[in-house]
Design a protein around this motif. Structure first.
Motif, mmCIF file in Angstrom:
data_model
loop_
_atom_site.group_PDB
_atom_site.id
_atom_site.type_symbol
_atom_site.label_atom_id
_atom_site.label_comp_id
_atom_site.label_asym_id
_atom_site.label_seq_id
_atom_site.Cartn_x
_atom_site.Cartn_y
_atom_site.Cartn_z
ATOM 1 N N ASP A 184 30.411 0.418 17.966
ATOM 2 C CA ASP A 184 30.484 -1.042 17.847
ATOM 3 C C ASP A 184 30.349 -1.710 19.220
ATOM 4 O O ASP A 184 29.646 -2.727 19.367
ATOM 5 C CB ASP A 184 31.804 -1.453 17.199
ATOM 6 N N ARG A 185 31.009 -1.168 20.218
ATOM 7 C CA ARG A 185 30.985 -1.806 21.539
ATOM 8 C C ARG A 185 29.670 -1.534 22.280
ATOM 9 O O ARG A 185 29.298 -2.300 23.178
ATOM 10 C CB ARG A 185 32.162 -1.306 22.380
ATOM 11 N N ALA A 186 28.997 -0.450 21.935
ATOM 12 C CA ALA A 186 27.738 -0.145 22.613
ATOM 13 C C ALA A 186 26.546 -0.810 21.943
ATOM 14 O O ALA A 186 25.434 -0.802 22.493
ATOM 15 C CB ALA A 186 27.523 1.371 22.644
ATOM 16 N N LEU A 187 26.759 -1.404 20.764
ATOM 17 C CA LEU A 187 25.651 -1.970 19.991
ATOM 18 C C LEU A 187 24.852 -3.023 20.765
ATOM 19 O O LEU A 187 23.605 -2.981 20.734
ATOM 20 C CB LEU A 187 26.182 -2.553 18.682
ATOM 21 N N PRO A 188 25.491 -3.989 21.470
ATOM 22 C CA PRO A 188 24.683 -4.978 22.206
ATOM 23 C C PRO A 188 23.749 -4.336 23.226
ATOM 24 O O PRO A 188 22.573 -4.736 23.333
ATOM 25 C CB PRO A 188 25.748 -5.848 22.879
ATOM 26 N N LEU A 189 24.234 -3.365 23.987
ATOM 27 C CA LEU A 189 23.391 -2.712 24.994
ATOM 28 C C LEU A 189 22.298 -1.883 24.327
ATOM 29 O O LEU A 189 21.162 -1.819 24.828
ATOM 30 C CB LEU A 189 24.257 -1.824 25.898
ATOM 31 N N VAL A 190 22.605 -1.283 23.177
ATOM 32 C CA VAL A 190 21.604 -0.514 22.436
ATOM 33 C C VAL A 190 20.466 -1.422 21.981
ATOM 34 O O VAL A 190 19.282 -1.092 22.113
ATOM 35 C CB VAL A 190 22.258 0.188 21.218
ATOM 36 N N ASN A 191 20.827 -2.606 21.442
ATOM 37 C CA ASN A 191 19.801 -3.556 20.989
ATOM 38 C C ASN A 191 18.975 -4.070 22.162
ATOM 39 O O ASN A 191 17.761 -4.274 22.038
ATOM 40 C CB ASN A 191 20.460 -4.723 20.254
ATOM 41 N N GLU A 192 19.655 -4.281 23.283
ATOM 42 C CA GLU A 192 18.945 -4.784 24.465
ATOM 43 C C GLU A 192 17.930 -3.756 24.965
ATOM 44 O O GLU A 192 16.818 -4.117 25.363
ATOM 45 C CB GLU A 192 19.955 -5.108 25.561
ATOM 46 N N LYS A 193 18.309 -2.487 24.945
ATOM 47 C CA LYS A 193 17.421 -1.430 25.429
ATOM 48 C C LYS A 193 16.395 -1.019 24.369
ATOM 49 O O LYS A 193 15.398 -0.369 24.697
ATOM 50 C CB LYS A 193 18.253 -0.208 25.831
ATOM 51 N N GLY A 194 16.674 -1.345 23.106
ATOM 52 C CA GLY A 194 15.747 -0.991 22.045
ATOM 53 C C GLY A 194 15.719 0.495 21.753
ATOM 54 O O GLY A 194 14.639 1.061 21.504
ATOM 55 N N ILE A 195 16.875 1.138 21.787
ATOM 56 C CA ILE A 195 16.940 2.572 21.502
ATOM 57 C C ILE A 195 17.796 2.804 20.257
ATOM 58 O O ILE A 195 18.399 1.872 19.713
ATOM 59 C CB ILE A 195 17.529 3.364 22.689
ATOM 60 N N THR A 196 17.890 4.057 19.805
ATOM 61 C CA THR A 196 18.668 4.416 18.620
ATOM 62 C C THR A 196 19.928 5.166 19.048
ATOM 63 O O THR A 196 19.857 6.103 19.870
ATOM 64 C CB THR A 196 17.848 5.320 17.683
ATOM 65 N N LEU A 197 21.071 4.746 18.492
ATOM 66 C CA LEU A 197 22.339 5.433 18.770
ATOM 67 C C LEU A 197 22.769 6.163 17.500
ATOM 68 O O LEU A 197 23.146 5.541 16.502
ATOM 69 C CB LEU A 197 23.414 4.419 19.203
ATOM 70 N N ASN A 198 22.668 7.477 17.494
ATOM 71 C CA ASN A 198 23.053 8.295 16.344
ATOM 72 C C ASN A 198 24.448 8.881 16.560
ATOM 73 O O ASN A 198 24.819 9.232 17.688
ATOM 74 C CB ASN A 198 22.059 9.449 16.152
ATOM 75 N N HIS A 199 25.202 8.999 15.485
ATOM 76 C CA HIS A 199 26.522 9.633 15.607
ATOM 77 C C HIS A 199 26.835 10.430 14.344
ATOM 78 O O HIS A 199 26.501 10.016 13.236
ATOM 79 C CB HIS A 199 27.619 8.596 15.882
ATOM 80 N N GLN A 200 27.482 11.568 14.549
ATOM 81 C CA GLN A 200 27.876 12.454 13.453
ATOM 82 C C GLN A 200 29.257 13.016 13.779
ATOM 83 O O GLN A 200 29.450 13.647 14.826
ATOM 84 C CB GLN A 200 26.857 13.578 13.287
ATOM 85 N N VAL A 201 30.219 12.782 12.879
ATOM 86 C CA VAL A 201 31.610 13.152 13.147
ATOM 87 C C VAL A 201 32.165 13.914 11.946
ATOM 88 O O VAL A 201 31.973 13.501 10.795
ATOM 89 C CB VAL A 201 32.475 11.897 13.414
ATOM 90 N N ASP A 202 32.872 15.020 12.227
ATOM 91 C CA ASP A 202 33.584 15.726 11.159
ATOM 92 C C ASP A 202 34.650 14.814 10.577
ATOM 93 O O ASP A 202 35.425 14.195 11.320
ATOM 94 C CB ASP A 202 34.254 16.995 11.705
ATOM 95 N N ALA A 203 34.703 14.735 9.269
ATOM 96 C CA ALA A 203 35.616 13.790 8.608
ATOM 97 C C ALA A 203 37.076 14.072 8.935
ATOM 98 O O ALA A 203 37.887 13.143 9.056
ATOM 99 C CB ALA A 203 35.397 13.836 7.100
ATOM 100 N N ASP A 204 37.453 15.344 9.081
ATOM 101 C CA ASP A 204 38.860 15.683 9.294
ATOM 102 C C ASP A 204 39.192 15.951 10.759
ATOM 103 O O ASP A 204 40.252 16.493 11.082
ATOM 104 C CB ASP A 204 39.227 16.918 8.474
ATOM 105 N N SER A 205 38.297 15.572 11.653
ATOM 106 C CA SER A 205 38.521 15.835 13.080
ATOM 107 C C SER A 205 39.536 14.842 13.651
ATOM 108 O O SER A 205 39.401 13.626 13.498
ATOM 109 C CB SER A 205 37.208 15.728 13.850
ATOM 110 N N THR A 206 40.577 15.378 14.338
ATOM 111 C CA THR A 206 41.594 14.540 14.982
ATOM 112 C C THR A 206 41.802 15.007 16.414
ATOM 113 O O THR A 206 41.604 16.179 16.749
ATOM 114 C CB THR A 206 42.937 14.595 14.232
ATOM 115 N N LEU A 207 42.224 14.095 17.273
ATOM 116 C CA LEU A 207 42.490 14.388 18.680
ATOM 117 C C LEU A 207 43.862 13.839 19.049
ATOM 118 O O LEU A 207 44.268 12.776 18.566
ATOM 119 C CB LEU A 207 41.424 13.754 19.581
ATOM 120 N N PHE A 208 44.573 14.548 19.913
ATOM 121 C CA PHE A 208 45.875 14.083 20.403
ATOM 122 C C PHE A 208 45.664 13.548 21.814
ATOM 123 O O PHE A 208 45.748 14.274 22.804
ATOM 124 C CB PHE A 208 46.895 15.217 20.389
#
Length: 439
Positions: free
Chosen positions: A316-340
């Motif tokens: 969400d926060r990188a979206l403006p810079l992504v649109n400005e540069k005209g590139i694609t931001l892909n992301h893939q996350v394990d549904a049950d992944s957690t971090l402490f």
């Protein structure tokens, strides 16, 4: 007192205590052992004599004949009649016979010492068959003889102890010197570290724990040297990074003050001054953040964070810079992944790395989370080989870098989170950053 002297004194004192206690115990026990052995030996001799009496001198006349035989033996003994309380024969002087009779010494227990004046005797008493005859053979050995043996044995034992103690003290001196010498050499190396003479450090020969301590000292020295070098580099780079915008601001300010610019150039100068001030502000803010990360670890507040939610905030926060540069931001996350982790700080680290990838990417940036591992990669030109070893150092930046502090901040946050960050080449052709955290 030096450590070697303290160890030698302590070992010698301990050795003396052990030898003293051992000597006292042996001295106390040896007399009892000698008495028991002497009593047993007397009994053996007495039983042989009694056997001779029973076999060859069985009659009363024979007993009287045996008296002369007893006096010829090299033994101290009495032939005593219990029934009549008379001494029938004796090999001791008459004064002893009279003394023992006067003190009624023959009525004592068989295992007791017989005394007359200051003299004591070890005895062994054997009945002569038949028991009703009341005849008893009493063999004696002066206690003084056994005490002389005791003294002689103890003197020899004392000599052995003294030789052993001298050898032990000599061995102690050798071993403590071997132990303390590496410590003394290590002290010299620590003095060099204190004076920051890292190039003069020399390895010491040691074993065991001292070797481990020495290795730890050298590792500490290497780390300290790297820290000092990085601090020097940091201040050099910081002064350069701060000096450049300040000189720009100073140049425009002096030009406006001296009215060397026309109205259009003045507007341009003011704009440039504002830009450089904002750049200075960003550099200073990031330097302050780095200082806080290094010195205020207690403000770190970890919690269990859903990786999907965290990466969603990054996108969400990188979206403006992504649109400005005209590139694609892909992301893939394990549904049950957690971090402490501390969510706000790790978000800052991920944004720094992601923004860095967006600035260098040609068409795409990929973010992937598997378990506790996060990877961010792009299809840009990648990291040059000469820059890769220093990519996380402060004020180290690539062609399109801004302050050179973003990746340094990211590394500090990740390491404070108990994780590890590495940089390398991506299969997309650009750079790849891998963040690994413990579960």
């Amino acid at each position: 007192m030096k450590l070697q002297s303290q160890l030698n004194v302590a070992f010698t004192a301990l050795l003396l205590v052990i030898l003293t206690v051992t000597g006292f115990v042996i001295y106390s026990l040896i007399l009892g052992m000698l008495i028991n052995d002497e009593r047993a030996e007397l009994r053996q001799k007495g039983e042989l004599l009694v056997q001779v009496i029973n076999e060859q001198y069985g009659t009363r006349e024979g007993i009287q004949s045996f008296s002369s035989f007893l006096k010829q033996q090299d033994l101290q003994l009495f032939l005593y009649n219990r029934n009549s309380d008379q001494i029938l024969a004796s090999t001791l002087p008459e004064r002893y016979v009279e003394g023992f009779q006067a003190m009624n010494s023959f009525s004592g227990a068989p295992d007791e010492l017989m005394e007359i004046g200051s003299n004591k005797f070890v005895t062994s008493r054997i009945l002569i068959n038949p028991p009703v005859s009341g005849l008893e053979l009493i063999l004696l050995t002066p206690l003084n003889d056994l005490q002389a043996v005791q003294q002689d044995f103890f003197q020899r034992l004392l000599i052995v102890f003294m030789i052993g103690a001298a050898a032990a003290v000599g061995l102690s001196y050798f071993l403590t010197r071997k132990l303390v010498t590496p410590l003394s050499k290590l002290k010299v190396q620590l003095k060099k570290i204190e004076n920051r003479k890292f190039d003069e450090l020399e390895p010491i020969k040691a074993t065991g724990e001292i070797k481990e301590v020495g290795q730890s000292v050298y590792e500490m020295a290497d780390e300290l040297q790297r820290y000092v070098s990085s601090q020097q580099t940091f201040f050099q780079n910081a002064s350069h990074e701060l000096k450049t915008p300040l000189m720009t601001i100073q140049g425009y300010a002096e030009g406006i003050r001296d009215k060397v610019f026309d109205e259009e150039d003045q507007e341009k100068g003011l704009e440039m001054m504002v830009t450089e001030v904002n750049r200075l502000k960003m550099i200073i803010n990031e330097m302050i953040l780095l200082a806080k990360l290094d010195s205020e670890s207690e403000t770190y507040e970890p919690e269990e964070v859903q990786a999907a939610e965290l990466i969603g905030q990054v996108v969400d926060r990188a979206l403006p810079l992504v649109n400005e540069k005209g590139i694609t931001l892909n992301h893939q996350v394990d549904a049950d992944s957690t971090l402490f982790v501390d969510q706000e700080r790790l978000l800052r680290a991920l944004l720094n790395i992601t923004f860095n990838g967006i600035r260098h990417a040609n068409t795409r940036v990929d973010i992937m989370v598997k378990g506790s591992v996060i990877t961010i990669e792009d299809d840009g030109p990648g990291i040059s080989d000469d820059l890769l070893p220093h990519i996380f150092h402060r004020f180290v930046k690539g062609k399109n870098g801004e302050t050179g502090l973003g990746l340094a901040i990211a590394r500090a946050i990740v390491e404070q989170s108990g994780g590890r960050i590495t940089a390398g080449d991506s299969v997309l052709g650009g750079a790849k950053f891998t963040l690994s955290f413990t579960i």
